[in-house]
Scaffold this motif. Structure first.
Motif, PDB file in Angstrom:
ATOM      1  N   ASP A   1      -6.706  35.859  13.621  1.00  0.00           N
ATOM      2  CA  ASP A   1      -6.845  36.863  14.261  1.00  0.00           C
ATOM      3  C   ASP A   1      -7.085  36.922  16.091  1.00  0.00           C
ATOM      4  O   ASP A   1      -8.490  36.188  15.982  1.00  0.00           O
ATOM      5  CB  ASP A   1      -7.875  38.720  13.772  1.00  0.00           C
ATOM      6  N   PRO A   2      -6.865  37.259  16.564  1.00  0.00           N
ATOM      7  CA  PRO A   2      -7.193  37.091  18.484  1.00  0.00           C
ATOM      8  C   PRO A   2      -8.335  37.883  18.547  1.00  0.00           C
ATOM      9  O   PRO A   2      -9.392  37.611  19.540  1.00  0.00           O
ATOM     10  CB  PRO A   2      -6.041  37.314  19.345  1.00  0.00           C
ATOM     11  N   ARG A   3      -8.617  39.100  17.754  1.00  0.00           N
ATOM     12  CA  ARG A   3      -9.872  39.767  17.642  1.00  0.00           C
ATOM     13  C   ARG A   3     -11.377  38.623  17.131  1.00  0.00           C
ATOM     14  O   ARG A   3     -12.149  39.880  17.337  1.00  0.00           O
ATOM     15  CB  ARG A   3      -9.622  41.208  17.022  1.00  0.00           C
ATOM     16  N   THR A   4     -10.896  38.158  16.207  1.00  0.00           N
ATOM     17  CA  THR A   4     -12.291  37.860  15.664  1.00  0.00           C
ATOM     18  C   THR A   4     -13.296  36.797  17.100  1.00  0.00           C
ATOM     19  O   THR A   4     -12.718  36.340  18.021  1.00  0.00           O
ATOM     20  CB  THR A   4     -12.432  36.633  14.658  1.00  0.00           C
ATOM     21  N   LEU A   5     -14.663  36.936  16.834  1.00  0.00           N
ATOM     22  CA  LEU A   5     -14.969  36.429  18.055  1.00  0.00           C
ATOM     23  C   LEU A   5     -16.331  35.738  17.532  1.00  0.00           C
ATOM     24  O   LEU A   5     -17.305  35.917  16.322  1.00  0.00           O
ATOM     25  CB  LEU A   5     -15.909  37.334  18.842  1.00  0.00           C
ATOM     26  N   ARG A   6     -17.425  34.675  17.630  1.00  0.00           N
ATOM     27  CA  ARG A   6     -18.340  34.276  17.464  1.00  0.00           C
ATOM     28  C   ARG A   6     -18.909  33.925  18.814  1.00  0.00           C
ATOM     29  O   ARG A   6     -18.261  32.822  19.906  1.00  0.00           O
ATOM     30  CB  ARG A   6     -17.933  33.049  16.703  1.00  0.00           C
ATOM     31  N   TYR A   7     -19.890  35.066  18.826  1.00  0.00           N
ATOM     32  CA  TYR A   7     -21.305  34.118  20.476  1.00  0.00           C
ATOM     33  C   TYR A   7     -22.128  33.216  19.538  1.00  0.00           C
ATOM     34  O   TYR A   7     -22.558  33.677  18.668  1.00  0.00           O
ATOM     35  CB  TYR A   7     -21.657  35.712  20.362  1.00  0.00           C
ATOM     36  N   GLY A   8     -21.957  31.956  20.027  1.00  0.00           N
ATOM     37  CA  GLY A   8     -23.121  30.860  19.474  1.00  0.00           C
ATOM     38  C   GLY A   8     -24.224  30.502  20.411  1.00  0.00           C
ATOM     39  O   GLY A   8     -24.177  31.498  21.632  1.00  0.00           O
ATOM     40  N   GLY A   9     -24.641  29.593  20.248  1.00  0.00           N
ATOM     41  CA  GLY A   9     -25.329  28.996  20.646  1.00  0.00           C
ATOM     42  C   GLY A   9     -25.377  28.541  22.566  1.00  0.00           C
ATOM     43  O   GLY A   9     -26.490  29.234  23.180  1.00  0.00           O
ATOM     44  N   GLY A  10     -24.388  28.648  22.366  1.00  0.00           N
ATOM     45  CA  GLY A  10     -23.698  27.869  24.170  1.00  0.00           C
ATOM     46  C   GLY A  10     -22.474  28.176  24.408  1.00  0.00           C
ATOM     47  O   GLY A  10     -22.115  27.782  25.110  1.00  0.00           O
ATOM     48  N   GLU A  11     -22.251  29.003  23.720  1.00  0.00           N
ATOM     49  CA  GLU A  11     -20.550  29.537  24.254  1.00  0.00           C
ATOM     50  C   GLU A  11     -20.500  30.801  23.208  1.00  0.00           C
ATOM     51  O   GLU A  11     -20.987  30.719  22.411  1.00  0.00           O
ATOM     52  CB  GLU A  11     -18.963  28.497  23.190  1.00  0.00           C
ATOM     53  N   ASN A  12     -19.118  31.306  24.160  1.00  0.00           N
ATOM     54  CA  ASN A  12     -18.355  32.509  23.938  1.00  0.00           C
ATOM     55  C   ASN A  12     -17.011  32.278  23.317  1.00  0.00           C
ATOM     56  O   ASN A  12     -15.913  32.117  24.223  1.00  0.00           O
ATOM     57  CB  ASN A  12     -18.101  33.572  24.583  1.00  0.00           C
ATOM     58  N   LEU A  13     -16.775  32.217  21.870  1.00  0.00           N
ATOM     59  CA  LEU A  13     -15.544  32.154  21.416  1.00  0.00           C
ATOM     60  C   LEU A  13     -15.047  33.880  20.953  1.00  0.00           C
ATOM     61  O   LEU A  13     -15.481  34.122  20.326  1.00  0.00           O
ATOM     62  CB  LEU A  13     -15.754  31.373  20.409  1.00  0.00           C
ATOM     63  N   TYR A  14     -13.946  33.622  21.565  1.00  0.00           N
ATOM     64  CA  TYR A  14     -13.029  34.440  21.653  1.00  0.00           C
ATOM     65  C   TYR A  14     -11.407  34.377  21.134  1.00  0.00           C
ATOM     66  O   TYR A  14     -10.927  33.769  21.482  1.00  0.00           O
ATOM     67  CB  TYR A  14     -12.392  35.918  23.048  1.00  0.00           C
ATOM     68  N   GLY A  15     -11.546  35.142  19.846  1.00  0.00           N
ATOM     69  CA  GLY A  15      -9.652  34.597  19.162  1.00  0.00           C
ATOM     70  C   GLY A  15     -10.353  33.932  17.869  1.00  0.00           C
ATOM     71  O   GLY A  15     -10.541  32.544  18.400  1.00  0.00           O
ATOM     72  N   TYR A  16      -9.388  33.333  16.998  1.00  0.00           N
ATOM     73  CA  TYR A  16     -10.084  32.314  15.666  1.00  0.00           C
ATOM     74  C   TYR A  16      -8.973  31.513  16.708  1.00  0.00           C
ATOM     75  O   TYR A  16      -9.602  30.073  15.961  1.00  0.00           O
ATOM     76  CB  TYR A  16      -8.056  33.003  15.137  1.00  0.00           C
ATOM     77  N   ALA A  17      -8.264  31.287  17.482  1.00  0.00           N
ATOM     78  CA  ALA A  17      -7.933  29.786  17.960  1.00  0.00           C
ATOM     79  C   ALA A  17      -9.150  28.940  18.722  1.00  0.00           C
ATOM     80  O   ALA A  17      -9.657  28.364  18.647  1.00  0.00           O
ATOM     81  CB  ALA A  17      -6.526  29.867  19.108  1.00  0.00           C
ATOM     82  N   GLU A  18      -9.616  30.013  19.304  1.00  0.00           N
ATOM     83  CA  GLU A  18     -11.242  28.969  20.299  1.00  0.00           C
ATOM     84  C   GLU A  18     -12.327  28.929  19.334  1.00  0.00           C
ATOM     85  O   GLU A  18     -12.436  27.982  19.424  1.00  0.00           O
ATOM     86  CB  GLU A  18     -11.721  30.591  21.165  1.00  0.00           C
ATOM     87  N   ILE A  19     -12.176  29.951  18.032  1.00  0.00           N
ATOM     88  CA  ILE A  19     -13.554  28.944  17.124  1.00  0.00           C
ATOM     89  C   ILE A  19     -12.702  27.760  16.294  1.00  0.00           C
ATOM     90  O   ILE A  19     -13.596  26.720  16.182  1.00  0.00           O
ATOM     91  CB  ILE A  19     -13.591  30.101  16.181  1.00  0.00           C
ATOM     92  N   GLN A  20     -11.671  27.974  16.283  1.00  0.00           N
ATOM     93  CA  GLN A  20     -10.848  26.344  15.281  1.00  0.00           C
ATOM     94  C   GLN A  20     -11.547  25.412  16.035  1.00  0.00           C
ATOM     95  O   GLN A  20     -11.693  24.401  15.348  1.00  0.00           O
ATOM     96  CB  GLN A  20      -9.442  27.187  15.083  1.00  0.00           C
ATOM     97  N   ALA A  21     -10.798  25.926  17.649  1.00  0.00           N
ATOM     98  CA  ALA A  21     -10.603  24.860  19.004  1.00  0.00           C
ATOM     99  C   ALA A  21     -12.423  24.439  18.748  1.00  0.00           C
ATOM    100  O   ALA A  21     -12.689  22.767  18.646  1.00  0.00           O
ATOM    101  CB  ALA A  21     -10.192  24.887  19.914  1.00  0.00           C
TER     102      ALA A  21
END
Length: 131
Positions: free
Chosen positions: A38-58
């Motif tokens: 989903d585009p609303r899924t997010l992951r804030y990582g140690g060095g990245e801010n990922l917004y949406g499933y597509a960014e997390i997958q990439a």
């Protein structure tokens, strides 16, 4: 609202363990599966801010498989009702002495199973005294 229903905590514990095994084994397909698509899924990582499933997958597809082994400690899973839970853990890597990682995930039950809708990962210097 029922908090910490034993069966729900156990289910999320199994999903969390599956995630952890996939993470250290660089099983990208399972990691992708466990994040809600989903585009609303997010992951804030140690060095990245990922917004949406597509960014997390990439991010997962491009991440190096080197140095992913870690140990976890003080894992806490708290459920809120039957369909929402938060999993929190500390983690340690041999290649980062003196550091402690912190990870929190919000899990939601969907028809296809438990999925992460929000995650946060950060690392700090290990406190001198831990409670």
């Amino acid at each position: 609202m029922d908090i910490d229903l034993p069966d729900v905590v156990a289910e999320v514990g199994e999903a969390f363990a599956r995630y952890e095994a996939a993470l250290v084994g660089n099983d990208v397909a399972t990691l992708d599966e466990l994040f809600h698509n989903d585009p609303r899924t997010l992951r804030y990582g140690g060095g990245e801010n990922l917004y949406g499933y597509a960014e997390i997958q990439a991010f997962r597809a491009a991440r190096s498989p080197v140095g992913l082994m870690r140990s976890t400690a003080r894992t806490v899973i708290t459920s809120y009702g039957r369909d929402t839970a938060v999993a929190s853990t500390l983690f340690y890597r041999d290649n980062a002495p003196g550091k402690v990682g912190r990870q929190m995930q919000t899990w939601v039950r969907f028809p296809e199973g438990w999925r992460i809708v929000a995650a946060h990962v950060s690392t700090i210097d290990e406190p001198r005294e831990s409670p």
